[in-house]
Write a protein that holds these residues in place. Structure first.
Motif, PDB file in Angstrom:
ATOM      1  N   GLY A  82       0.820  -1.192   0.000  1.00  0.00           N
ATOM      2  CA  GLY A  82       0.000   0.000   0.000  1.00  0.00           C
ATOM      3  C   GLY A  82       0.859   1.248   0.000  1.00  0.00           C
ATOM      4  N   PRO A  83       0.279   2.402   0.327  1.00  0.00           N
ATOM      5  CA  PRO A  83       1.055   3.648   0.330  1.00  0.00           C
ATOM      6  C   PRO A  83       2.118   3.640   1.414  1.00  0.00           C
ATOM      7  CG  PRO A  83      -1.094   3.989   1.321  1.00  0.00           C
ATOM      8  CD  PRO A  83      -1.116   2.612   0.732  1.00  0.00           C
ATOM      9  N   GLN A  84       3.217   4.354   1.153  1.00  0.00           N
ATOM     10  CA  GLN A  84       4.324   4.428   2.110  1.00  0.00           C
ATOM     11  C   GLN A  84       5.027   5.764   1.948  1.00  0.00           C
ATOM     12  OE1 GLN A  84       7.711   4.445   0.952  1.00  0.00           O
ATOM     13  NE2 GLN A  84       7.073   4.309  -1.196  1.00  0.00           N
ATOM     14  N   ALA A  85       5.610   6.246   3.049  1.00  0.00           N
ATOM     15  CA  ALA A  85       6.332   7.520   2.983  1.00  0.00           C
ATOM     16  C   ALA A  85       7.175   7.714   4.240  1.00  0.00           C
ATOM     17  CB  ALA A  85       5.361   8.692   2.829  1.00  0.00           C
ATOM     18  N   TYR A  86       8.226   8.472   4.091  1.00  0.00           N
ATOM     19  CA  TYR A  86       9.091   8.877   5.209  1.00  0.00           C
ATOM     20  C   TYR A  86       8.334   9.853   6.099  1.00  0.00           C
ATOM     21  CZ  TYR A  86      12.919  11.474   7.495  1.00  0.00           C
ATOM     22  OH  TYR A  86      13.742  12.099   8.395  1.00  0.00           O
ATOM     23  N   VAL A  87       8.564   9.745   7.408  1.00  0.00           N
ATOM     24  CA  VAL A  87       7.941  10.647   8.390  1.00  0.00           C
ATOM     25  C   VAL A  87       9.043  11.422   9.104  1.00  0.00           C
ATOM     26  CG1 VAL A  87       6.570  10.796  10.505  1.00  0.00           C
ATOM     27  CG2 VAL A  87       5.929   9.162   8.708  1.00  0.00           C
ATOM     28  N   THR A  88       9.068  12.733   8.922  1.00  0.00           N
ATOM     29  CA  THR A  88      10.070  13.567   9.578  1.00  0.00           C
ATOM     30  C   THR A  88       9.638  13.904  11.012  1.00  0.00           C
ATOM     31  OG1 THR A  88      11.127  15.754   9.573  1.00  0.00           O
ATOM     32  CG2 THR A  88       8.983  15.597   8.509  1.00  0.00           C
ATOM     33  N   VAL A 101      12.175  12.901  19.697  1.00  0.00           N
ATOM     34  CA  VAL A 101      11.525  12.333  18.517  1.00  0.00           C
ATOM     35  C   VAL A 101      12.593  11.925  17.505  1.00  0.00           C
ATOM     36  CG1 VAL A 101       9.335  13.570  18.771  1.00  0.00           C
ATOM     37  CG2 VAL A 101      11.229  14.669  17.567  1.00  0.00           C
ATOM     38  N   VAL A 102      12.263  10.932  16.719  1.00  0.00           N
ATOM     39  CA  VAL A 102      13.191  10.458  15.675  1.00  0.00           C
ATOM     40  C   VAL A 102      12.395  10.190  14.401  1.00  0.00           C
ATOM     41  CG1 VAL A 102      14.865   9.446  17.273  1.00  0.00           C
ATOM     42  CG2 VAL A 102      12.924   8.068  16.494  1.00  0.00           C
ATOM     43  N   PRO A 103      13.074  10.107  13.260  1.00  0.00           N
ATOM     44  CA  PRO A 103      12.376   9.798  12.004  1.00  0.00           C
ATOM     45  C   PRO A 103      11.830   8.370  12.011  1.00  0.00           C
ATOM     46  CG  PRO A 103      14.561  10.729  11.592  1.00  0.00           C
ATOM     47  CD  PRO A 103      14.502  10.364  13.034  1.00  0.00           C
ATOM     48  N   THR A 104      10.855   8.132  11.145  1.00  0.00           N
ATOM     49  CA  THR A 104      10.343   6.769  10.963  1.00  0.00           C
ATOM     50  C   THR A 104       9.770   6.656   9.558  1.00  0.00           C
ATOM     51  OG1 THR A 104       9.000   5.012  11.961  1.00  0.00           O
ATOM     52  CG2 THR A 104       8.012   7.213  11.850  1.00  0.00           C
ATOM     53  N   TRP A 105       9.130   5.551   9.286  1.00  0.00           N
ATOM     54  CA  TRP A 105       8.515   5.313   7.979  1.00  0.00           C
ATOM     55  C   TRP A 105       7.121   4.764   8.218  1.00  0.00           C
ATOM     56  CZ3 TRP A 105      12.210   6.359   4.166  1.00  0.00           C
ATOM     57  CH2 TRP A 105      11.724   6.357   2.839  1.00  0.00           C
ATOM     58  N   ASN A 106       6.119   5.356   7.599  1.00  0.00           N
ATOM     59  CA  ASN A 106       4.759   4.844   7.687  1.00  0.00           C
ATOM     60  C   ASN A 106       4.418   4.087   6.408  1.00  0.00           C
ATOM     61  OD1 ASN A 106       4.377   5.875  10.224  1.00  0.00           O
ATOM     62  ND2 ASN A 106       2.683   7.227   9.691  1.00  0.00           N
ATOM     63  N   TYR A 107       3.611   3.052   6.550  1.00  0.00           N
ATOM     64  CA  TYR A 107       3.265   2.226   5.386  1.00  0.00           C
ATOM     65  C   TYR A 107       2.085   1.325   5.730  1.00  0.00           C
ATOM     66  CZ  TYR A 107       6.078  -1.080   8.101  1.00  0.00           C
ATOM     67  OH  TYR A 107       6.596  -1.863   9.119  1.00  0.00           O
ATOM     68  N   ALA A 108       1.532   0.709   4.696  1.00  0.00           N
ATOM     69  CA  ALA A 108       0.468  -0.278   4.866  1.00  0.00           C
ATOM     70  C   ALA A 108       0.734  -1.422   3.900  1.00  0.00           C
ATOM     71  CB  ALA A 108      -0.905   0.342   4.591  1.00  0.00           C
TER      72      ALA A 108
END
Length: 210
Positions: A82-88, A101-108
């Motif tokens: 599914g959709p995915q993107a970097y999270v600042t 806080v730290v960066p991560t990646w959201n996705y499905a």
């Protein structure tokens, strides 16, 4: 697939929605003793049966692809991305308060497991490619149909492919959409993605809103 409880998604409607919105699956299987993977558009039919408690996945491959010749009801894994993107970290409301806080990646993603079989039958294939075409042409102003092509040409094309079918015995989703953050941070991420220039950012923001 590693699935922390707050990201695990097993709701049938949500899993079906992702598979239909992102039908190009990565089909992982073994070939000559090694792992292999093929990108294949698959249609999901949720109708269960004793052999397929989570429904069916159907598609086709080129006759030259050795995948179908070794199907033989062996287990495979179809991964729907599914959709995915970097999270600042800059999108988190909590950044201003704590800076912890730290960066991560959201996705499905959805993983579908089950035995694979080949279907080398012209009538079955004609019905499948018609359904595939109708599904993906439906939103067009002037949808193309299989019947638009000359029948002899369609028959020739059908001879060049073989159908595949997966009886889905296990279906699991992982929707990593900032559920582990508080409401303010989640709103910040969704808003940031909605206005970001990442190719799938807006789509991912919509999934977060759901």
């Amino acid at each position: 697939m590693y699935r922390p409880a707050h990201f695990a998604t097993d709701e049938p409607a949500a899993l079906a929605a992702l598979m239909r919105a992102h039908p190009l699956a990565t089909l992982v299987h073994r070939h000559d003793g090694a792992l292999d993977a093929d990108p294949i558009p698959l249609l999901y039919d949720p109708a269960p049966s004793p052999e397929a408690p989570h429904g069916w996945l159907r598609g086709h491959v080129a006759r030259a692809n050795p995948l179908w010749r070794t199907a033989d009801s062996r287990d495979v894994l179809a991964i729907f991305h599914g959709p995915q993107a970097y999270v600042t970290p800059s999108w988190y409301a909590s950044k201003a308060a704590t800076h912890k806080v730290v960066p991560t990646w959201n996705y499905a993603v959805v993983h579908a497991h089950g035995p694979l079989r080949a279907v080398d039958d012209a009538a079955w294939l004609h019905a499948l490619v018609t359904r595939l075409t109708d599904t993906h042409e439906a939103a067009r102003a002037q949808p193309w149909a299989v019947s638009d092509a000359p029948p002899d040409y369609v028959a020739q094309m059908l001879r060049a492919i073989v159908g595949i079918e997966i009886a889905v015995t296990r279906l699991e989703g992982k929707f990593k959409l900032s559920q582990n953050r508080d409401a303010a941070d989640r709103r910040g991420v969704a808003d940031g993605l909605a206005h970001d220039d990442a190719p799938q950012g807006a789509d991912l923001a919509r999934w977060m809103s759901r």
